[in-house]
Scaffold this motif. Structure first.
Motif, PDB file in Angstrom:
ATOM      1  N   PRO A 342       0.749  -1.285  -0.070  1.00 42.98           N
ATOM      2  CA  PRO A 342       0.117  -0.197   0.051  1.00 42.98           C
ATOM      3  C   PRO A 342       0.591   1.383  -0.131  1.00 42.98           C
ATOM      4  N   ALA A 343       2.172   1.191   0.433  1.00 40.72           N
ATOM      5  CA  ALA A 343       2.972   2.369   0.554  1.00 40.72           C
ATOM      6  C   ALA A 343       3.400   2.832  -0.939  1.00 40.72           C
ATOM      7  N   ILE A 344       3.261   1.969  -1.944  1.00 40.96           N
ATOM      8  CA  ILE A 344       3.834   2.271  -3.220  1.00 40.96           C
ATOM      9  C   ILE A 344       2.792   3.091  -3.904  1.00 40.96           C
ATOM     10  N   GLY A 345       3.342   4.334  -4.403  1.00 47.34           N
ATOM     11  CA  GLY A 345       2.511   5.170  -5.222  1.00 47.34           C
ATOM     12  C   GLY A 345       2.806   5.513  -6.561  1.00 47.34           C
ATOM     13  N   GLY A 346       3.907   4.920  -7.037  1.00 46.91           N
ATOM     14  CA  GLY A 346       4.337   5.112  -8.263  1.00 46.91           C
ATOM     15  C   GLY A 346       5.511   4.290  -8.786  1.00 46.91           C
ATOM     16  N   PHE A 347       5.728   4.282 -10.043  1.00 45.07           N
ATOM     17  CA  PHE A 347       6.673   3.270 -10.403  1.00 45.07           C
ATOM     18  C   PHE A 347       7.631   3.833 -11.582  1.00 45.07           C
ATOM     19  N   LEU A 348       8.799   4.299 -11.493  1.00 41.14           N
ATOM     20  CA  LEU A 348       9.795   4.723 -12.367  1.00 41.14           C
ATOM     21  C   LEU A 348      10.249   3.458 -13.135  1.00 41.14           C
ATOM     22  N   SER A 349       9.770   3.286 -14.360  1.00 41.11           N
ATOM     23  CA  SER A 349      10.000   1.938 -14.866  1.00 41.11           C
ATOM     24  C   SER A 349      10.393   2.100 -16.478  1.00 41.11           C
ATOM     25  N   HIS A 350      11.336   1.024 -16.714  1.00 42.03           N
ATOM     26  CA  HIS A 350      11.996   1.286 -18.087  1.00 42.03           C
ATOM     27  C   HIS A 350      10.744   0.395 -19.207  1.00 42.03           C
ATOM     28  N   CYS A 351       9.608   0.305 -18.661  1.00 45.60           N
ATOM     29  CA  CYS A 351       8.313  -0.442 -19.424  1.00 45.60           C
ATOM     30  C   CYS A 351       8.612  -1.628 -20.050  1.00 45.60           C
ATOM     31  N   GLY A 352       9.410  -2.506 -19.407  1.00 46.78           N
ATOM     32  CA  GLY A 352       9.135  -4.132 -19.836  1.00 46.78           C
ATOM     33  C   GLY A 352       7.804  -4.449 -19.639  1.00 46.78           C
ATOM     34  N   TRP A 353       7.456  -5.170 -20.579  1.00 44.15           N
ATOM     35  CA  TRP A 353       6.083  -5.671 -20.818  1.00 44.15           C
ATOM     36  C   TRP A 353       5.499  -6.222 -19.503  1.00 44.15           C
ATOM     37  N   ASN A 354       6.184  -6.771 -18.913  1.00 40.17           N
ATOM     38  CA  ASN A 354       5.835  -7.546 -17.605  1.00 40.17           C
ATOM     39  C   ASN A 354       5.474  -6.551 -16.621  1.00 40.17           C
ATOM     40  N   SER A 355       6.735  -5.530 -16.416  1.00 44.54           N
ATOM     41  CA  SER A 355       6.655  -4.569 -15.293  1.00 44.54           C
ATOM     42  C   SER A 355       5.110  -3.614 -15.569  1.00 44.54           C
ATOM     43  N   VAL A 356       4.996  -3.335 -16.885  1.00 46.10           N
ATOM     44  CA  VAL A 356       3.805  -2.604 -17.249  1.00 46.10           C
ATOM     45  C   VAL A 356       2.427  -3.383 -16.871  1.00 46.10           C
ATOM     46  N   THR A 357       2.324  -4.690 -17.062  1.00 49.57           N
ATOM     47  CA  THR A 357       1.166  -5.271 -16.877  1.00 49.57           C
ATOM     48  C   THR A 357       0.947  -5.537 -15.536  1.00 49.57           C
ATOM     49  N   GLU A 358       2.259  -5.615 -14.623  1.00 48.34           N
ATOM     50  CA  GLU A 358       2.189  -5.767 -13.158  1.00 48.34           C
ATOM     51  C   GLU A 358       1.606  -4.605 -12.734  1.00 48.34           C
ATOM     52  N   ALA A 359       2.120  -3.398 -12.875  1.00 45.39           N
ATOM     53  CA  ALA A 359       1.616  -2.231 -12.579  1.00 45.39           C
ATOM     54  C   ALA A 359       0.321  -1.616 -12.797  1.00 45.39           C
ATOM     55  N   ALA A 360      -0.128  -2.240 -14.026  1.00 48.04           N
ATOM     56  CA  ALA A 360      -1.555  -1.781 -14.465  1.00 48.04           C
ATOM     57  C   ALA A 360      -2.589  -2.808 -13.370  1.00 48.04           C
ATOM     58  N   ARG A 361      -2.118  -4.168 -13.296  1.00 47.56           N
ATOM     59  CA  ARG A 361      -2.965  -4.866 -12.370  1.00 47.56           C
ATOM     60  C   ARG A 361      -3.067  -4.466 -11.130  1.00 47.56           C
ATOM     61  N   LEU A 362      -1.764  -3.968 -10.458  1.00 47.64           N
ATOM     62  CA  LEU A 362      -2.040  -3.443  -9.128  1.00 47.64           C
ATOM     63  C   LEU A 362      -2.181  -2.081  -8.725  1.00 47.64           C
ATOM     64  N   GLY A 363      -2.507  -1.193  -9.984  1.00 47.33           N
ATOM     65  CA  GLY A 363      -3.216   0.120  -9.915  1.00 47.33           C
ATOM     66  C   GLY A 363      -2.017   1.225  -9.315  1.00 47.33           C
TER      67      GLY A 363
END
Ligand code: UDP
Length: 457
Positions: A342-363
């Motif tokens: 719950p403490a995570i409020g943002g993700f600075l990411s290179h946008c590997g597709w798994n990372s994108v879908t994980e962040a999308a799934r977890l809001g």
């Protein structure tokens, strides 16, 4: 009728392994007998740890070890990229896999492989009267570019200044396509040339994508407007983690103490290291932003070679000054558990597709900083879907992004109310779709499993 017996064949690297193991767990949970072909040895320690953890959680899934033969004298990637070297070795050793697969008992009824080995798997499937599928490990839009590349490279696609007009998809800026892909002498070109033709022979192309991210692209692929005769496209994403997300894992007590949605998680995936001068600018940017951060620092493509410690790289004084503001970790973290915190409020990411879908799934809203390969196109998906912002700072190493600019963009993301609302909406939608028995995804998986069953002779 006996349940399907499906073999899954990922290629090199966590980017491929992750969706394959997730799909394997999904199919096994729905009653399929599943075998996973694993590469031996793996390039990274992360892959071998992930494989061990997967098989200890799924003892009923069969492990089929495959040892591709490396030809050091012939490799084009020696001392350049060990992951590509392994892809090269796999491509040269696929004939060794046939007898291994043919000996599996009960006989396989289907095989789902990475696109990079699709041709061989199609041949095996056709010789053994079973079905072959491809699981795409990238976004639908990047996959479309891949399958169109031969046409793009021989001038068969309409070009305007700075843009390609892709059939069925519209304009895509040249600047979003990694330059090495536009080089027809690149090793990937040979892989694409040999595997693209079988995309009409496979029974389906599976994507770890979903309509909130890519409805138009998925529709265009399915309508035959992108390339004619493409096998049906099935969007099964976002694939769930196979591990428990509510962390029993010792997730930094520091993170537990932070306010909800206050911490920026920073990671560039499993094989992407920023150049050292850029790492130092990022360090300054994080500090200047004043935002809480959890930074997974990588200085080497392959984790086994990542030996320098955080103090040496970032300096004692930075760590001392920011000890309340953030934490820097060198090494592997369980990213989906972090993103679920719950403490995570943002993700600075290179946008590997798994990372994108994980962040999308977890809001979790994304600040996209794409660096290579498919990442700019993935970043565009993020931006268009409204679940993040895209900082277009060129390809890796092209420009040195100043700490001040990074700080500004971080603040922009962490205060972007509209993006946060949208990210939460997507998370809620994904939860709903996943939990609905008889819903679209449930029906799609059910029909896929029916098709994976042994073919009538
Ligand atoms: N990952 C992780 N811990 C790390 C780094 C990466 O769990 O310290 C996982 C991440 O959650 C994702 C995968 O590794 O599932 C990386 O795949 P992605 O497509 O995001 O990027 P790649 O590493 O292939 O560039």
């Amino acid at each position: 009728m006996a349940p399907p017996h499906v073999a899954l064949f990922p290629c090199s690297g966590m980017g491929s392994l992750t969706p394959f193991l997730r799909l394997a767990a999904t199919l096994a949970a729905r009653g399929c007998a599943v075998a996973v072909i694993t590469l031996h040895p793996t390039v990274s320690a992360a892959e071998s740890d992930y494989i061990s953890s997967f098989f200890s959680l799924h003892p009923h899934i069969k492990r089929v070890e495959f040892q591709p033969q490396l030809s050091l004298e012939k490799s084009k990637f020696l001392n350049i990229d060990p992951f590509l070297m392994q892809v090269e070795a796999i491509s040269n050793s696929l004939h060794l896999l046939d007898p291994i697969l043919a000996a599996l008992s009960p006989p396989l009824s289907a095989i789902i492989s990475d696109f990079q080995v699709a041709r061989s798997m199609c041949r095996f499937a056709s010789n053994n009267s079973i079905s072959a599928y491809v699981l795409a490990t990238t976004s639908a839009i990047f996959f479309s570019i891949l399958v169109l590349l031969p046409k793009i490279n021989n001038g068969g696609i309409f070009q305007e200044i700075g843009h390609l007009q892709l059939p069925g998809l519209g304009p895509v800026p040249f600047s979003s396509i990694a330059p090495q892909l536009l080089d027809s002498n690149h090793f990937m070109s040979a892989i694409l040339d040999s595997n693209i033709p079988c995309l009409s022979e496979v029974k389906g192309i599976l994507f770890n994508s979903f309509s909130e991210l890519e409805s138009e692209t998925i529709e265009a692929l399915n309508s035959g407007r992108v390339i004619p005769d493409l096998a049906p496209v099935l969007a099964l994403g976002p694939l769930n983690s196979f591990e428990e997300e509510k962390a029993p894992y010792n997730l930094l007590p520091w993170l537990d103490e932070q306010a909800p949605e206050s911490v920026l998680y920073v990671s560039f995936g499993s094989r992407m290291a920023l150049p050292m001068n850029q790492i130092l600018e990022l360090r300054d940017g994080l500090e200047k932003s004043g935002c809480k951060f959890l930074w997974v620092l990588k200085t080497n493509k392959v984790d086994k070679d990542d030996k320098e410690d955080v103090q040496t790289i970032l300096g004692e004084s930075f760590l001392e000054r920011t000890k309340k503001q953030g934490v820097v970790i060198k090494g592997w973290v369980k990213q989906d558990q972090i993103l679920a915190h719950p403490a995570i409020g943002g993700f600075l990411s290179h946008c590997g597709w798994n990372s994108v879908t994980e962040a999308a799934r977890l809001g979790v809203p994304i600040l996209a900083w794409p660096l290579n390969g498919d990442q700019k196109l993935n970043a565009e998906v993020v931006e268009k879907a409204g679940i993040g912002l895209w900082a277009d700072w060129g390809w890796r190493g092209e420009v040195l992004v100043a700490g001040d600019d990074i700080a500004k963009k971080i603040s922009e993301l962490m205060t972007a109310a509209k993006v946060r609302v949208k990210a939460n909406e997507v998370k809620a939608k994904v939860r709903l779709v996943r939990s609905e028995s008889g819903g679209d995804l449930d029906v799609l998986l059910g029909s896929l499993i029916d098709q994976l069953k042994p073919q009538e002779k």
